[in-house]
Scaffold this motif. Sequence first.
Motif, PDB file in Angstrom:
ATOM      1  N   GLY A 162       1.009  -1.280  -0.073  1.00 53.76           N
ATOM      2  CA  GLY A 162      -0.151  -0.111  -0.024  1.00 53.76           C
ATOM      3  C   GLY A 162       0.871   1.136  -0.059  1.00 53.76           C
ATOM      4  N   TYR A 163       1.818   1.095   0.812  1.00 52.02           N
ATOM      5  CA  TYR A 163       2.975   2.550   0.995  1.00 52.02           C
ATOM      6  C   TYR A 163       3.289   2.538  -0.488  1.00 52.02           C
ATOM      7  N   LEU A 164       3.960   1.586  -1.066  1.00 46.18           N
ATOM      8  CA  LEU A 164       4.595   1.614  -2.056  1.00 46.18           C
ATOM      9  C   LEU A 164       3.886   2.226  -3.458  1.00 46.18           C
ATOM     10  N   GLY A 165       2.557   1.588  -3.509  1.00 50.58           N
ATOM     11  CA  GLY A 165       1.836   2.079  -4.631  1.00 50.58           C
ATOM     12  C   GLY A 165       1.231   3.379  -4.421  1.00 50.58           C
ATOM     13  N   SER A 166       0.939   3.685  -3.414  1.00 52.04           N
ATOM     14  CA  SER A 166       0.321   5.105  -3.104  1.00 52.04           C
ATOM     15  C   SER A 166       1.500   6.080  -3.182  1.00 52.04           C
ATOM     16  N   VAL A 167       2.776   5.866  -2.728  1.00 48.62           N
ATOM     17  CA  VAL A 167       3.845   6.859  -3.085  1.00 48.62           C
ATOM     18  C   VAL A 167       3.962   6.883  -4.572  1.00 48.62           C
ATOM     19  N   LEU A 168       4.035   5.893  -5.293  1.00 43.35           N
ATOM     20  CA  LEU A 168       4.046   6.102  -6.850  1.00 43.35           C
ATOM     21  C   LEU A 168       3.305   7.128  -7.559  1.00 43.35           C
ATOM     22  N   LEU A 169       1.871   6.747  -7.166  1.00 41.68           N
ATOM     23  CA  LEU A 169       0.886   7.709  -7.725  1.00 41.68           C
ATOM     24  C   LEU A 169       0.991   9.274  -6.973  1.00 41.68           C
ATOM     25  N   LEU A 170       1.391   9.354  -5.738  1.00 34.72           N
ATOM     26  CA  LEU A 170       1.473  10.514  -5.270  1.00 34.72           C
ATOM     27  C   LEU A 170       2.839  11.434  -5.804  1.00 34.72           C
ATOM     28  N   ILE A 171       3.985  10.533  -6.252  1.00 29.46           N
ATOM     29  CA  ILE A 171       4.911  11.454  -6.894  1.00 29.46           C
ATOM     30  C   ILE A 171       4.487  11.869  -8.067  1.00 29.46           C
ATOM     31  N   LEU A 172       3.589  11.017  -8.934  1.00 31.62           N
ATOM     32  CA  LEU A 172       2.970  11.596 -10.190  1.00 31.62           C
ATOM     33  C   LEU A 172       1.976  12.755  -9.916  1.00 31.62           C
ATOM     34  N   ASN A 173       1.137  12.731  -8.585  1.00 31.76           N
ATOM     35  CA  ASN A 173       0.322  13.869  -8.285  1.00 31.76           C
ATOM     36  C   ASN A 173       1.065  15.038  -7.824  1.00 31.76           C
ATOM     37  N   LEU A 174       2.318  14.918  -7.303  1.00 35.64           N
ATOM     38  CA  LEU A 174       3.099  16.130  -6.837  1.00 35.64           C
ATOM     39  C   LEU A 174       3.644  16.642  -8.084  1.00 35.64           C
ATOM     40  N   ALA A 175       4.152  15.877  -8.804  1.00 33.31           N
ATOM     41  CA  ALA A 175       4.770  16.581 -10.236  1.00 33.31           C
ATOM     42  C   ALA A 175       3.574  17.362 -11.077  1.00 33.31           C
ATOM     43  N   MET A 176       2.267  16.989 -11.023  1.00 33.54           N
ATOM     44  CA  MET A 176       1.342  17.566 -11.557  1.00 33.54           C
ATOM     45  C   MET A 176       0.752  18.817 -10.936  1.00 33.54           C
ATOM     46  N   VAL A 177       0.993  18.835  -9.714  1.00 29.59           N
ATOM     47  CA  VAL A 177       0.594  20.091  -9.016  1.00 29.59           C
ATOM     48  C   VAL A 177       1.939  21.065  -9.156  1.00 29.59           C
ATOM     49  N   MET A 178       3.075  20.607  -8.603  1.00 29.20           N
ATOM     50  CA  MET A 178       4.311  21.484  -8.697  1.00 29.20           C
ATOM     51  C   MET A 178       4.642  22.160 -10.161  1.00 29.20           C
ATOM     52  N   TYR A 179       4.461  21.246 -11.285  1.00 30.61           N
ATOM     53  CA  TYR A 179       4.725  21.611 -12.647  1.00 30.61           C
ATOM     54  C   TYR A 179       3.773  21.191 -13.474  1.00 30.61           C
ATOM     55  N   PRO A 180       2.672  21.951 -13.207  1.00 28.59           N
ATOM     56  CA  PRO A 180       1.390  21.797 -14.123  1.00 28.59           C
ATOM     57  C   PRO A 180       1.588  21.851 -15.587  1.00 28.59           C
ATOM     58  N   GLN A 181       2.532  22.639 -15.933  1.00 24.28           N
ATOM     59  CA  GLN A 181       2.904  22.892 -17.637  1.00 24.28           C
ATOM     60  C   GLN A 181       3.230  21.703 -18.168  1.00 24.28           C
ATOM     61  N   TRP A 182       3.882  20.588 -17.471  1.00 25.46           N
ATOM     62  CA  TRP A 182       4.285  19.399 -18.051  1.00 25.46           C
ATOM     63  C   TRP A 182       3.074  18.675 -18.375  1.00 25.46           C
ATOM     64  N   PHE A 183       2.063  18.731 -17.621  1.00 23.95           N
ATOM     65  CA  PHE A 183       0.816  17.874 -18.056  1.00 23.95           C
ATOM     66  C   PHE A 183       0.030  18.624 -18.959  1.00 23.95           C
ATOM     67  N   GLY A 184       0.059  19.664 -19.552  1.00 25.80           N
ATOM     68  CA  GLY A 184      -0.693  20.514 -20.460  1.00 25.80           C
ATOM     69  C   GLY A 184      -1.515  21.418 -20.034  1.00 25.80           C
ATOM     70  N   PHE A 185      -1.336  21.825 -18.601  1.00 24.09           N
ATOM     71  CA  PHE A 185      -2.170  22.794 -18.056  1.00 24.09           C
ATOM     72  C   PHE A 185      -1.640  24.279 -18.676  1.00 24.09           C
ATOM     73  N   ASP A 186      -2.297  25.211 -18.770  1.00 19.40           N
ATOM     74  CA  ASP A 186      -1.697  26.596 -19.416  1.00 19.40           C
ATOM     75  C   ASP A 186      -1.468  27.301 -18.390  1.00 19.40           C
ATOM     76  N   ILE A 187      -0.213  27.977 -18.444  1.00 14.44           N
ATOM     77  CA  ILE A 187       0.396  28.778 -17.114  1.00 14.44           C
ATOM     78  C   ILE A 187       0.703  30.248 -17.970  1.00 14.44           C
ATOM     79  N   SER A 188       0.376  30.238 -19.062  1.00 14.73           N
ATOM     80  CA  SER A 188       0.624  31.602 -19.806  1.00 14.73           C
ATOM     81  C   SER A 188       0.009  32.725 -19.428  1.00 14.73           C
ATOM     82  N   ILE A 189       0.448  34.111 -19.762  1.00 12.48           N
ATOM     83  CA  ILE A 189      -0.359  35.318 -19.311  1.00 12.48           C
ATOM     84  C   ILE A 189      -0.462  36.081 -20.520  1.00 12.48           C
ATOM     85  N   PRO A 190      -1.302  36.878 -20.586  1.00 14.93           N
ATOM     86  CA  PRO A 190      -1.771  37.698 -21.849  1.00 14.93           C
ATOM     87  C   PRO A 190      -0.618  38.501 -22.412  1.00 14.93           C
TER      88      PRO A 190
END
Length: 460
Positions: A162-190
């Motif tokens: 459980g700890y191993l599996g949840s850590v793997l997913l949380l690392i992905l989730n952490l990358a999504m939150v800290m670097y959203p542009q890597w996952f296609g989220f728009d961080i551009s400004i006008p």
Amino acid sequence: MSEIKKGSKKLLNAWAFYDWANSVYTLTIASSIFPIFYSALFVSQIEKNVMAFGVLFKSTALITYVTAFTFLIVAFLSPILSGIADYIGNKKNFMKFFCYVGGLGCIGLYWFNLDHIHLSLLFYFMGLIGYWGSLVFYNSYLPDIAFPEQQDRISAKGFSLGYLGSVLLLILNLAMVMYPQWFGFDISIPVSLQETGTEIEVAEAVKAAKNKASFEAMRLSFITVGLWWMLFSQYTFYILPKGVSKGGKVTKDVVFNGLRELKQVWLQLQSNLRLKRYLIAFFVFSMAVQTIMLVAVYFGEEEIAWGGADAKTFGLISSILIIQVVAILGAFLTSRASSVVGNIKTLIVINGFWMALCFYAYFMVTPFQFYIAAGLVGLVMGGVQSLARSTYSKFLPETNDTTSYFSFYDVAEKIGIVIGMVIFATIDQVTGSMRNAILFLVVFFLAGIFLLFRVPTKNK
């Protein structure tokens, strides 16, 4: 498929694999990203209050009340459902039902917002009740699929997976939150702002765009949790036996049979001194352990000087990752220690360790100190959960009604959680400091040690 024999490696691994599937809920939803997401909803508000059910709640109080209410529901339903499951022999189907309710609840959190607070809280409720409801039936499988000499190790393996599996997913989730542009989220400004805005205005706009993208990434992480939980649980459901049916239809008597069986378990405890005293000790120390695990992120967010929102998000999630990684080692070390000195003596030492952690938490202020605490918590968190479950399983009398016994175990745990959270919240509210509430939990660990010393080595 034909039923696999008790104690077989394939059956044990399939059972343990459900921890890999469902532990992502406790890590991402209960322990890390959702608490941060929930707090972020109130950043723009002058006062962190929200109207729900006709009452103006403090934000943290509302989520605490809903959590406590859910645990009460689980405590009430589990003996009823376990009685039905035991009668018609399909506890796997009940386990499936709660798994899917929980998984869909996690997915529903994507739409969590204050404008539709009641629907949002329903999704939160579904995730919580799905996780804990499925555990009633999951834990009850342990004595059915493993022999006593296998139970400590396979219980520890389940937590470690459980700890191993949840850590793997949380690392992905952490990358999504800290670097959203890597996952296609728009961080551009006008472009106009880039050309005409001051350096400070541009920097603020970039920061706001990234925060917005990170917020959306948090929402998406809830969907990944629900899908992971439901998809990976399929292997467990495929291998685990359905159960042994007693035949007949589900009547009113059968529905309330679980409550009667719960009463019978309590009566049987009167002649099983070792199990009775162990359950009382478990009730007390588990109250403190579960409370700490449920409030840890809120404590870190409020009491630790992180030095900025980004640093806080990264620090809190990183701390949870530290806990999970160290917990893998902790679960196996505890299993080995119990095989040398025995389960009860090992639990006594672990409770003493938890006491020391409470004293340490009272004084910690810096992120580095919080990281140290996270590592120490991880070392004993997996151990105390795994060993508490397997110790109870080993102390059970010879019986085919394991579901009712584990229902009793789960009811004790849930009621303890409710009491622990209420006490913690009350001390926090009255004294104005979560540090005082953490320090008070020392009383429960001390009482747990005293009660564990009273557990006889042999049943009387």
